[in-house]
Each structure stands twice: as C-alpha cells, then as structure tokens.
Design an enzyme around this catalytic site. Sequence first.
Site, short mmCIF file in Angstrom:
data_model
loop_
_atom_site.label_atom_id
_atom_site.label_comp_id
_atom_site.label_asym_id
_atom_site.label_seq_id
_atom_site.Cartn_x
_atom_site.Cartn_y
_atom_site.Cartn_z
N HIS A 139 41.22 19.30 -52.15
CA HIS A 139 40.28 20.36 -51.79
C HIS A 139 38.87 19.78 -51.62
CE1 HIS A 139 38.59 24.54 -52.09
NE2 HIS A 139 37.56 23.86 -52.60
N GLU A 140 38.44 18.96 -52.57
CA GLU A 140 37.10 18.38 -52.49
C GLU A 140 36.98 17.37 -51.36
OE1 GLU A 140 34.81 19.81 -54.14
OE2 GLU A 140 36.27 21.02 -55.24
N HIS A 143 36.33 19.11 -48.10
CA HIS A 143 34.92 19.48 -47.85
C HIS A 143 34.19 18.33 -47.16
CE1 HIS A 143 34.61 23.38 -49.71
NE2 HIS A 143 34.96 22.95 -50.92
N GLU A 197 35.47 27.30 -48.28
CA GLU A 197 36.44 27.19 -49.37
C GLU A 197 37.87 27.38 -48.85
OE1 GLU A 197 36.07 26.26 -52.41
OE2 GLU A 197 33.90 26.09 -52.37
#
Length: 267
Positions: A139-140, A143, A197
């Site tokens: 997820h990070e 980004h 997100e």
Amino acid sequence: MKKILLTLLTASMLITGCTSVTKSGVVGADRKQFMLVSSEAMEQSSAQAYVKTLTAARSKGELNVDPILTKRVQDIAKRLIAQTGVFREDALKWKWQVNVINEDTLNAWCMPGGRIVVYSGIIKKLNLTDAQLAAVMGHEIAHALREHSREQASTDQLKNIGIFAVATATGLGDLGASALNLASQYTISLPFSRSHETEADHIGTELMARAGYDPKEAVEVWVKMSKMNVGKIPEILSTHPSNESRIKDLKEIAVKLEPIYQAAKKG
C-alpha cells in the site's frame, strides 16, 4: 490583462499537467493525474527528509534495533519491489531503502524514490503475518509509484497559483526553498486523499499478489485496523478509516487478483 494572462497560464498548466505516471496493471489504476510540482523537487526533498528521519531515530537508539524484524521487513520489501515494474519500469532502478523504527506508532510510509520506513508498532500491535505486512508495505509503495505526494503538493500549489505562476514564468521549474519540506509534509505529516488511498489499496494488493502473498490477507489488515479504531483514529487511517465499503472493495480486488496470486505461487 494580468488577470487574463494568469487565467491562460492556469488553463495551460491544467492541460499540460495531466498525465498518468504508472501503467494500469490488472487493477486498472489509470486515472489521469495533475502534476505541477517537479519530480526533481520531490526527489531532492525526499532524500533530505529521509536522512533527517533516520538520523533522529538513530540518535534515540530506535533505528533497526531488532535485526530479525528488520530482515523480515527488508525481505518482504525485496519481493514487493521486484514487482513494481508492472506499474512503472523505472521504479526497478530506484535506490530503494527499507528501515524499521522501533516506535509504537501504527504507521508505515514510502517517500518518493522508494524510501521506506515501517514502525515496529504496526507489526507488533496488529500481530501482522508476512502476507499482512506485505499488504501494508505494498500500500505504501503504491503511494510512491503513483507519486501521490507530488500530486497532492501540485493541487495545493494550484490554490496559490500566483506564487507558482511566477516560478513557472521565470523558468524555475520548482518551488525553490519551499520545496525542501515537500516530501516530509506530503508523505508523513499530511494525510492522502480518499482517492489516493483507494488506488494504493488496489495497486498494493496487486503487488503483494504478484509477489506470492495471498491478496485476501489485505482484507484482514483492515479488519484488524478497524478493531484498533477506538477513540483516536490511527494515523494510517486518518483520511480513509477501515469500514465496510473499504473491506468490501478489497474483497472484490482479492477475487480479481486470485489468478495472479496462484500463478505467482506456481512460479
């Protein structure tokens, strides 16, 4: 006349600033992005902010204090990073760095250029399995791949278009001294938008599936997160708390990625 010129300049930037910095992948991350802040400014800021963060953690005796945990995090990161080329080939050449800070914070982040920090708190408090940790890190990483911090900084700069117009007109190409805190502000301090997100959920889950981690475990992460959401919302959930819609969305994404995961397991 000045107002007309400013309007024309704004329109020009709106047209030329829209792009997509990644390929869509199976999850279809193909939204056009608005980029005015230069990638060079974000990279410079990221390098400085990351060193500052690690230096502070080291001075307090909190940097990579558990070699077993640090190796675990770095090994998972290595598997995820190997899959980033699906979304952007240049990411495979980034100078990736992965470090663990021994702090109770329920958080992790990845700065532009692949500079990752995972806080021990999120691993220990949620008792994350390797697959669940891969979901958080994926997820990070997502980004950073989508350059969400740069996109968000660009949107904010448009709100102060007069300042940015001067920089553009004079050919500066970035925001000068104000760029120094960009990465820290937009990666760590300020929350990402809900659309960011959701994209990070999708791309991160695809990364973990391609790396051989069960994408259904991404759902379990946010189930665990929701149970921690008592009183103060964990920082990692500040703009997009774990709720039924997010968990439902991740379940659908996991089903979509099941063939990718099964292929990765056989490979």
